[in-house]
Design an enzyme around this catalytic site. Structure first.
Site, short mmCIF file in Angstrom:
data_model
loop_
_atom_site.label_atom_id
_atom_site.label_comp_id
_atom_site.label_asym_id
_atom_site.label_seq_id
_atom_site.Cartn_x
_atom_site.Cartn_y
_atom_site.Cartn_z
N LYS A 17 0.85 -1.18 0.00
CA LYS A 17 0.00 0.00 0.00
C LYS A 17 0.89 1.23 0.00
CE LYS A 17 -4.51 0.66 0.11
NZ LYS A 17 -5.55 -0.27 -0.36
P1 NAD Z 1 -12.82 7.67 -2.94
O1 NAD Z 1 -11.85 8.72 -2.57
O2 NAD Z 1 -13.19 7.46 -4.35
O3 NAD Z 1 -14.19 7.92 -2.14
C1 NAD Z 1 -14.23 8.05 -0.77
C2 NAD Z 1 -15.59 8.62 -0.37
O4 NAD Z 1 -15.70 8.63 1.05
C3 NAD Z 1 -15.82 10.05 -0.82
O5 NAD Z 1 -17.19 10.22 -1.10
C4 NAD Z 1 -15.41 10.86 0.42
O6 NAD Z 1 -16.03 12.13 0.46
C5 NAD Z 1 -15.93 9.96 1.51
N1 NAD Z 1 -15.24 10.10 2.80
C6 NAD Z 1 -13.94 10.32 3.03
N2 NAD Z 1 -13.71 10.36 4.35
C7 NAD Z 1 -14.88 10.14 4.95
C8 NAD Z 1 -15.30 10.08 6.32
N3 NAD Z 1 -14.43 10.27 7.31
N4 NAD Z 1 -16.61 9.83 6.57
C9 NAD Z 1 -17.47 9.64 5.57
N5 NAD Z 1 -17.15 9.70 4.27
C10 NAD Z 1 -15.87 9.97 3.98
O7 NAD Z 1 -12.27 6.31 -2.26
P2 NAD Z 1 -12.57 4.82 -2.70
O8 NAD Z 1 -11.50 4.38 -3.63
O9 NAD Z 1 -14.00 4.64 -3.05
O10 NAD Z 1 -12.25 4.05 -1.34
C11 NAD Z 1 -13.22 3.97 -0.28
C12 NAD Z 1 -12.84 2.83 0.66
O11 NAD Z 1 -12.78 1.61 -0.07
C13 NAD Z 1 -11.45 2.97 1.31
O12 NAD Z 1 -11.51 2.43 2.60
C14 NAD Z 1 -10.58 2.13 0.42
O13 NAD Z 1 -9.41 1.66 1.10
C15 NAD Z 1 -11.52 0.99 0.08
N6 NAD Z 1 -11.17 0.25 -1.13
C16 NAD Z 1 -11.07 0.89 -2.34
C17 NAD Z 1 -10.79 0.14 -3.48
C18 NAD Z 1 -10.75 0.77 -4.85
O14 NAD Z 1 -10.70 0.00 -5.82
N7 NAD Z 1 -10.81 2.07 -4.99
C19 NAD Z 1 -10.59 -1.23 -3.37
C20 NAD Z 1 -10.71 -1.85 -2.14
C21 NAD Z 1 -11.01 -1.08 -1.02
#
Ligand code: NAD
Length: 426
Positions: A116
């Site tokens: 990561k």
């Molecule tokens: P992103 O940046 O696209 O979206 C994150 C969203 O969460 C946004 O709408 C943001 O405004 C909101 N947010 C941020 N902090 C927040 C908080 N404290 N409370 C409420 N909402 C909040 O991110 P993403 O890629 O969708 O990732 C979201 C989660 O999924 C993370 O935990 C990430 O590790 C996990 N994840 C992502 C992927 C991927 O393919 N992008 C894969 C596996 C896991």
């Protein structure tokens, strides 16, 4: 005298790291894991910390920024894992996320160890030009430790397809030739895979549908609540709606919107395109992120930050299924409470493994220079996620344990076997 932002004790002392290690300890104890292997798995094999200057658009303002790339396990093949831009990024958090990537890849059977990366910065404070500048500088700082056979980044919180394109370009500029396989989650024009954008959300909903089957419920007509309307959350919501579910609430960092009769997602998407945040969306009540978690629903999908469901609110959740799109949204204390209350938890390392699965497809397509149709990607993804869910569920029944422990047992067990086969050098 400026205070250095790098304090080694604080760097490791993150709630996410403590959570990841506590989960491993609990599982290792149950598996009677060899003490040496157990110790090795608690820490990353490699961890890089970099600091660099970053100039804001006004030209006068220069900040010192910290960046990280952690490779948890090098046994299974190259390492793989996303890059996060957030204000609370530190060594402990990035290490926890790398460790979870190791289990995730092992659970779905991908030839990767976990990694990561992250940059400690508020992504919402960055202009498009600043985002590009910070990305290119961070990549040149870690250029020697990434690569298609070495360590392959992908998107995570605060980074997207465009950021992946800049990573690919910066790496390629430094090597002197185009290297699409250095990163996944790229735009399709640059060798990205069709279906990658929605892959994590699709995996979450595939697992949620499987959980419904196990519980004798239907996803059709089920009420779904999503915390975090980003890459994962918005795709999960859209795919849940395609299954006939009613998406009643979604949120972003500023708060959420709630419509008990179901949200019009097309209108929500239009609003977000025009206004960036959900706040003010007409035709829905506004709720805080904490209130959103407690709304009545069948399926709750945390898809934002870590440690959201804790000993303080686990008793108050009203969902039947908790499908973890985010990494580390649930503390161990909350796990115990949810287990006792009979909430069906699909843990992050299983539920959100769809992203890395299609990232793997992308890496394979880049290596072969042969690209698949979106249908083919989605079909293979759903097959892998279903199989992983069913195998973990069968293990949970056999071992009379919960889905998180069963997932960890499967992930740690596969790593253990690989390590035993490779032996110790020299
Ligand atoms: P992103 O940046 O696209 O979206 C994150 C969203 O969460 C946004 O709408 C943001 O405004 C909101 N947010 C941020 N902090 C927040 C908080 N404290 N409370 C409420 N909402 C909040 O991110 P993403 O890629 O969708 O990732 C979201 C989660 O999924 C993370 O935990 C990430 O590790 C996990 N994840 C992502 C992927 C991927 O393919 N992008 C894969 C596996 C896991």
């Amino acid at each position: 005298m400026p205070v250095s932002a790098l304090d080694t004790e604080l760097e490791w002392n993150s709630p996410m790291y403590q959570l990841a290690v506590a989960q491993l300890d609990k599982t290792a104890e149950r598996m009677r894991l060899d003490a040496n292997l157990w110790t090795r798995l608690r820490s990353p094999q490699r961890a890089y910390v970099v600091s660099f200057p970053f100039r804001r658009d006004d030209y006068q303002t220069v900040e010192t920024v910290f960046g990280y790339r952690v490779q948890h396990l090098l046994t299974m093949g190259p390492t793989k894992g996303g890059i996060r831009y957030a204000l609370d990024v530190d060594l402990g958090e990035v290490t926890a996320l790398a460790m979870w990537m190791t289990w995730k890849c092992a659970i779905v059977g991908l030839p990767f160890g976990g990694a990561k990366g992250g940059v400690r910065i508020d992504p919402d404070s960055l202009s498009r030009r600043e985002l590009q500048r910070i990305t290119r500088r961070y990549v040149s700082e870690i250029v020697d430790v990434i690569g298609p056979e070495r360590d392959i980044p992908a998107p995570d919180m605060g980074t997207d397809e465009q950021v992946m394109a800049w990573i690919m370009d910066t790496y390629s500029q430094q090597k002197g030739y185009t290297v699409p396989g250095v990163v996944t989650g790229k735009p399709p024009e640059l060798g990205g895979s069709l279906g990658r954008r929605e892959a994590t959300g699709r995996g979450v909903i595939t697992c949620a549908a499987e959980a419904c089957r196990v519980l004798g419920m239907s996803l059709e007509g089920a009420r779904v609540v999503v915390q975090g309307y980003g890459q994962v959350g918005s795709a999960a919501a859209a795919i849940a709606a395609q299954h006939g579910a009613l998406v009643v609430a979604v949120s972003d960092v500023e708060g959420g919107i709630y419509a008990p009769q179901g949200l019009d997602l097309a209108a929500v998407n239009r609003w977000v395109r025009e206004n960036r945040f959900l706040r003010g969306f007409p035709g829905a009540d506004s709720v805080t992120n904490q209130e959103l978690l407690l709304l009545p629903c069948e399926v709750l999908i945390p898809a934002a930050a870590g440690t959201q469901i804790t000993g303080r609110n686990a008793d108050l959740l009203q969902c039947r299924i908790l499908a973890e799109g985010a990494n580390g949204p649930t503390t161990l204390e909350a796990d115990a409470i949810l287990g006792a209350r009979g909430v069906f938890v699909i843990p992050d390392i299983l539920a959100n493994a769809g992203g890395v699965t299609v990232s793997y497809f992308e890496w394979v397509q880049d290596a072969q220079k042969f690209f698949w149709t979106e249908d083919e990607v989605n079909r293979r993804l759903i097959d892998i996620m279903r199989r992983a869910f069913r195998e973990v569920h069968a293990l949970a029944l056999r071992e009379q344990t919960d889905m998180r422990t069963a997932s960890l047992m499967r992930g740690v067990g596969r790593v253990k076997e690989a390590k035993r086969r490779r032996g110790i050098f020299p």
